[in-house]
Design an enzyme around this catalytic site. Structure first.
Site, PDB file in Angstrom:
ATOM      1  CB  SER A 127     -65.887 -48.001  37.193  1.00 15.26           C
ATOM      2  OG  SER A 127     -66.702 -46.958  37.598  1.00 15.26           O
ATOM      3  CE1 TYR A 152     -69.834 -49.195  35.062  1.00 14.22           C
ATOM      4  CE2 TYR A 152     -69.178 -50.639  33.467  1.00 14.22           C
ATOM      5  CZ  TYR A 152     -68.799 -49.807  34.170  1.00 14.22           C
ATOM      6  OH  TYR A 152     -67.564 -49.128  34.331  1.00 14.22           O
ATOM      7  CE  LYS A 156     -65.809 -51.958  34.428  1.00 18.20           C
ATOM      8  NZ  LYS A 156     -64.670 -52.460  33.517  1.00 18.20           N
TER       9      LYS A 156
END
Ligand code: WQD
Length: 344
Positions: A127, A152, A156
């Protein structure tokens, strides 16, 4: 057939659209999904589009035995696309261990299994959050990786590092890291689309649910940013365009000897679009007004981020083609289909 691909999280929003494009391209797809954030009916939606219902395993990728059984049954899997992950920024702040356990263990299980079964290619769903608030836009793959603003986003970054270190250890696999900007829209058939559980956190599902009357009003989180119209700017990329990039990445790893053991690509349009511009585009192309109000900023929001997709354009041979207005129309047609089916 071009061979078998395992798609983890394949009944999810991006996973289902990617499954369609993999099948269209001649791959046989096997999906594993724990259905924690998607519905098994998606498999029928995929079949209505391509005529092929993918093989489905309901299971959790954190369960290595469950995963390994798939490879024992299908010893000819050529590649994996890993979508399976928890992905809600706000939830990750409230439940960090869930995010670290799920997202990191899923990836490590896949990486451990690959060499054992001769699986050569892994596409990892990353992302643009790894860039944080960029110093300048558009961001390239060499733009600095900023400290994550949520567990989150941190998962990544850590997953990218795990892949990098694993490949540096000399294991005989290839991986492509795809850094998504903001995937939006739905398949033009309106047979599959974005259907988050509960109240949507992302902009477009909340917008279409407001337009159809499920939500009373869309809150625009801030119009006092240093942008032309004061609202945040993002790189909204059509989900079908995004899905096609995954096929290009797999093809390159499987067929092109020039492919490096690890390659990273930004998947964006290269154009920054503001929240207000997106709302205006939706209203223009659908003729439907979206009741909305300006409220305070949402904590953790990036002011502006959009991608430079030149590497993906030139090396992957992929380019985003579908513009924001056509994309908003697909999102609306999907919402209308949900209403027609009595789902929402
Ligand atoms: C976009 C813009 C909001 C909702 C996140 C993740 C990213 C990826 C995509 C998984 C922001 C504004 C939103 C609303 C609003 N996730 N907004 N009202 O935060 O850019 O990215 O989702 O892969 O990793 O970080 O997406 O759609 O939540 O927000 O005004 O009701 O819309 O403030 O400016 P975001 P988003």
């Amino acid at each position: 057939m071009k061979g078998k691909i395992l798609v983890t999280g394949g009944t999810g929003y991006i996973g289902s659209h990617t499954t369609v494009e993999l099948q269209n391209s001649g791959y046989e797809v096997i999906i594993i999904d724990n259905l924690s954030n998607s519905n098994i009916d998606v498999l029928d939606g995929i079949k209505r589009i391509t005529g092929i219902k993918p093989e489905f395993v309901q299971g959790d990728c954190t369960d290595i035995e469950c995963l390994e059984n798939i490879f024992k049954k299908h010893s000819d899997i050529k590649g994996i696309i890993n979508f399976a992950a928890s992905k809600a920024v706000g939830e990750s702040i409230a439940k960090p261990l869930l995010y670290y356990r799920n997202n990191l263990n899923t990836l490590m299980n896949l990486l451990e299994i690959m060499p054992k079964y001769g699986v050569k290619a892994l596409v990892f769903s990353s992302s643009c959050t790894v860039y944080g608030e960029p110093d300048e836009n558009p961001v390239t793959e060499n733009s600095p990786i900023k400290a994550a603003t949520s567990p989150y986003g941190n998962t990544k970054q850590i997953c990218e590092e795990i892949i990098t270190d694993y490949i540096k250890s000399g294991v005989n696999i290839k991986s492509t890291i795809l850094r998504y900007f903001n995937p939006v829209g739905a398949h033009p058939s309106a047979e599959i689309g974005e259907l988050p559980n509960g109240v949507p956190q992302n902009l477009v599902p909340y917008l279409t649910q407001t337009a159809i009357g499920v939500r009373n009003e869309l809150s625009v989180f801030g119009n006092d940013y240093s942008t032309p119209d004061g609202s945040c700017i993002r790189d909204f990329i059509n989900v079908v365009d995004l899905a096609k990039a995954h096929v290009c990445a797999l093809d390159r790893m499987i067929e092109n000897p020039e492919c490096e053991p690890l390659e990273t690509y930004n998947l964006g349009t290269g154009n920054g679009v503001s929240v207000m511009e997106l709302i205006n585009a939706f209203e223009k192309v659908t003729g439907v007004k979206v009741p909305h109000k300006i409220v305070g900023r949402r904590i953790g929001d990036i002011e502006k981020v959009w991608g430079n997709p030149n590497r993906a354009n030139s090396i992957l041979g992929w380019k985003a083609k579908i513009g924001i207005e056509e994309t908003m129309l697909t999102a609306w047609n999907w919402q209308l289909q949900l209403r027609k089916k009595g789902i929402m």
